[in-house]
Design a protein around this motif. Structure first.
Motif, mmCIF file in Angstrom:
data_model
loop_
_atom_site.group_PDB
_atom_site.id
_atom_site.type_symbol
_atom_site.label_atom_id
_atom_site.label_comp_id
_atom_site.label_asym_id
_atom_site.label_seq_id
_atom_site.Cartn_x
_atom_site.Cartn_y
_atom_site.Cartn_z
ATOM 1 N N MET A 5 30.444 -26.253 29.434
ATOM 2 C CA MET A 5 31.672 -26.731 28.823
ATOM 3 C C MET A 5 32.444 -27.723 29.680
ATOM 4 O O MET A 5 33.098 -28.616 29.163
ATOM 5 C CB MET A 5 32.593 -25.550 28.497
ATOM 6 C CG MET A 5 31.962 -24.507 27.595
ATOM 7 S SD MET A 5 31.404 -25.163 26.024
ATOM 8 C CE MET A 5 32.945 -25.535 25.243
ATOM 9 N N ARG A 6 32.377 -27.558 31.001
ATOM 10 C CA ARG A 6 33.233 -28.390 31.846
ATOM 11 C C ARG A 6 32.648 -28.486 33.238
ATOM 12 O O ARG A 6 32.113 -27.512 33.778
ATOM 13 C CB ARG A 6 34.616 -27.754 31.926
ATOM 14 C CG ARG A 6 35.586 -28.436 32.841
ATOM 15 C CD ARG A 6 36.956 -27.739 32.762
ATOM 16 N NE ARG A 6 37.845 -28.352 33.719
ATOM 17 C CZ ARG A 6 38.439 -27.686 34.689
ATOM 18 N NH1 ARG A 6 38.250 -26.396 34.831
ATOM 19 N NH2 ARG A 6 39.245 -28.302 35.526
ATOM 20 N N ASN A 7 32.749 -29.685 33.826
ATOM 21 C CA ASN A 7 32.472 -29.831 35.242
ATOM 22 C C ASN A 7 33.413 -30.901 35.790
ATOM 23 O O ASN A 7 33.503 -31.987 35.257
ATOM 24 C CB ASN A 7 31.003 -30.139 35.511
ATOM 25 C CG ASN A 7 30.603 -31.558 35.194
ATOM 26 O OD1 ASN A 7 31.082 -32.497 35.824
ATOM 27 N ND2 ASN A 7 29.758 -31.728 34.214
ATOM 28 N N VAL A 8 34.131 -30.515 36.808
ATOM 29 C CA VAL A 8 35.047 -31.428 37.473
ATOM 30 C C VAL A 8 34.796 -31.260 38.967
ATOM 31 O O VAL A 8 34.896 -30.157 39.491
ATOM 32 C CB VAL A 8 36.521 -31.093 37.151
ATOM 33 C CG1 VAL A 8 37.468 -31.979 37.941
ATOM 34 C CG2 VAL A 8 36.787 -31.215 35.663
ATOM 35 N N CYS A 9 34.447 -32.370 39.628
ATOM 36 C CA CYS A 9 34.156 -32.316 41.054
ATOM 37 C C CYS A 9 34.994 -33.340 41.795
ATOM 38 O O CYS A 9 35.298 -34.405 41.270
ATOM 39 C CB CYS A 9 32.685 -32.610 41.310
ATOM 40 S SG CYS A 9 31.568 -31.372 40.618
ATOM 41 N N LYS A 10 35.354 -32.984 43.029
ATOM 42 C CA LYS A 10 36.098 -33.912 43.873
ATOM 43 C C LYS A 10 35.697 -33.688 45.333
ATOM 44 O O LYS A 10 35.246 -32.609 45.709
ATOM 45 C CB LYS A 10 37.601 -33.708 43.700
ATOM 46 C CG LYS A 10 38.079 -32.309 44.040
ATOM 47 C CD LYS A 10 39.526 -32.119 43.733
ATOM 48 C CE LYS A 10 39.843 -30.633 44.009
ATOM 49 N NZ LYS A 10 41.117 -30.244 43.586
ATOM 50 N N HIS A 11 35.866 -34.732 46.126
ATOM 51 C CA HIS A 11 35.579 -34.626 47.570
ATOM 52 C C HIS A 11 36.673 -33.884 48.258
ATOM 53 O O HIS A 11 37.792 -33.906 47.950
ATOM 54 C CB HIS A 11 35.459 -36.013 48.221
ATOM 55 C CG HIS A 11 34.136 -36.642 47.946
ATOM 56 N ND1 HIS A 11 33.000 -36.264 48.604
ATOM 57 C CD2 HIS A 11 33.775 -37.618 47.122
ATOM 58 C CE1 HIS A 11 31.994 -36.996 48.184
ATOM 59 N NE2 HIS A 11 32.439 -37.823 47.269
ATOM 60 N N LEU A 37 26.815 -37.117 54.279
ATOM 61 C CA LEU A 37 27.158 -36.839 52.894
ATOM 62 C C LEU A 37 28.186 -35.717 52.845
ATOM 63 O O LEU A 37 27.973 -34.637 53.383
ATOM 64 C CB LEU A 37 25.903 -36.460 52.097
ATOM 65 C CG LEU A 37 24.815 -37.528 52.078
ATOM 66 C CD1 LEU A 37 23.580 -36.995 51.378
ATOM 67 C CD2 LEU A 37 25.301 -38.800 51.420
ATOM 68 N N LYS A 38 29.328 -35.970 52.226
ATOM 69 C CA LYS A 38 30.438 -35.019 52.201
ATOM 70 C C LYS A 38 30.255 -33.992 51.084
ATOM 71 O O LYS A 38 29.757 -34.324 50.010
ATOM 72 C CB LYS A 38 31.751 -35.767 52.000
ATOM 73 C CG LYS A 38 32.078 -36.688 53.137
ATOM 74 C CD LYS A 38 33.388 -37.390 52.890
ATOM 75 C CE LYS A 38 33.688 -38.325 54.045
ATOM 76 N NZ LYS A 38 34.964 -39.017 53.868
ATOM 77 N N PRO A 39 30.720 -32.755 51.334
ATOM 78 C CA PRO A 39 30.643 -31.737 50.275
ATOM 79 C C PRO A 39 31.670 -31.991 49.179
ATOM 80 O O PRO A 39 32.670 -32.671 49.399
ATOM 81 C CB PRO A 39 30.943 -30.436 51.014
ATOM 82 C CG PRO A 39 31.683 -30.838 52.228
ATOM 83 C CD PRO A 39 31.250 -32.238 52.572
ATOM 84 N N TYR A 40 31.400 -31.450 48.019
ATOM 85 C CA TYR A 40 32.285 -31.537 46.860
ATOM 86 C C TYR A 40 32.819 -30.145 46.551
ATOM 87 O O TYR A 40 32.148 -29.148 46.801
ATOM 88 C CB TYR A 40 31.499 -31.971 45.619
ATOM 89 C CG TYR A 40 31.113 -33.405 45.551
ATOM 90 C CD1 TYR A 40 31.851 -34.285 44.777
ATOM 91 C CD2 TYR A 40 29.993 -33.893 46.206
ATOM 92 C CE1 TYR A 40 31.494 -35.616 44.676
ATOM 93 C CE2 TYR A 40 29.632 -35.220 46.112
ATOM 94 C CZ TYR A 40 30.387 -36.079 45.342
ATOM 95 O OH TYR A 40 30.040 -37.393 45.241
ATOM 96 N N THR A 41 34.007 -30.096 45.947
ATOM 97 C CA THR A 41 34.478 -28.865 45.326
ATOM 98 C C THR A 41 34.370 -29.096 43.825
ATOM 99 O O THR A 41 34.883 -30.083 43.306
ATOM 100 C CB THR A 41 35.945 -28.560 45.712
ATOM 101 O OG1 THR A 41 36.009 -28.397 47.123
ATOM 102 C CG2 THR A 41 36.419 -27.286 45.028
ATOM 103 N N CYS A 42 33.647 -28.208 43.158
ATOM 104 C CA CYS A 42 33.411 -28.362 41.724
ATOM 105 C C CYS A 42 33.932 -27.155 40.962
ATOM 106 O O CYS A 42 33.874 -26.026 41.447
ATOM 107 C CB CYS A 42 31.922 -28.520 41.443
ATOM 108 S SG CYS A 42 31.191 -30.011 42.137
ATOM 109 N N ASN A 43 34.419 -27.416 39.761
ATOM 110 C CA ASN A 43 34.827 -26.375 38.825
ATOM 111 C C ASN A 43 33.929 -26.487 37.598
ATOM 112 O O ASN A 43 33.868 -27.549 36.976
ATOM 113 C CB ASN A 43 36.298 -26.546 38.429
ATOM 114 C CG ASN A 43 37.214 -26.248 39.588
ATOM 115 O OD1 ASN A 43 37.397 -25.103 39.955
ATOM 116 N ND2 ASN A 43 37.772 -27.275 40.189
#
Length: 127
Positions: free
Chosen positions: A121-127, A100-106
């Motif tokens: 208010m916001r969540n944006v995640c990407k591999h 399982l790969k980690p995510y970077t989230c804001n």
């Protein structure tokens, strides 16, 4: 007006945000501060509520900032990892989650304690 200003000053003092910063200025914050930890934990809990497959956990805080905007806007950039556990009363966990790969989230959390609980208010995640 007096109580709103007083509440904002108390919030800034408790959050450890210097009042010498200009309103609207984005400031780096200490992730070990209890208020900052609370805001991050709130964001992760809300994020996990929206994901029903696995529970995610913070591996590393990359950046944390705050901004005074009619309250405090906390912004976090974090590395998240899937725990391999599914949300359930028994918290069923996979034996091997090494693939399982980690995510970077804001995440953004807006705190206005005088108006009630914080808002996710916001969540944006990407591999």
């Amino acid at each position: 007006m007096f109580w709103t200003t007083a509440a904002l000053l108390v919030t800034l003092a408790v959050a450890g945000v210097s009042t010498s910063h200009k309103s609207g200025e984005i400031t780096d914050i200490d992730v070990n501060s209890p208020e900052v930890k609370d805001a991050l934990n709130f964001a992760v809990d809300e994020f996990n509520r929206q994901n029903d497959v696995y529970i995610y956990k913070v591996v590393k805080v990359i950046k944390a900032t705050s901004q005074v905007v009619s309250g405090i806007m906390y912004r976090f950039e974090v590395e998240m990892s899937i725990s391999g556990c599914k949300p359930s009363p028994q918290e069923i966990c996979a034996k091997d989650n090494s693939e399982l790969k980690p995510y970077t989230c804001n995440f953004e959390v807006w705190s206005q304690p005088w108006l009630g609980p914080p808002k996710f208010m916001r969540n944006v995640c990407k591999h």
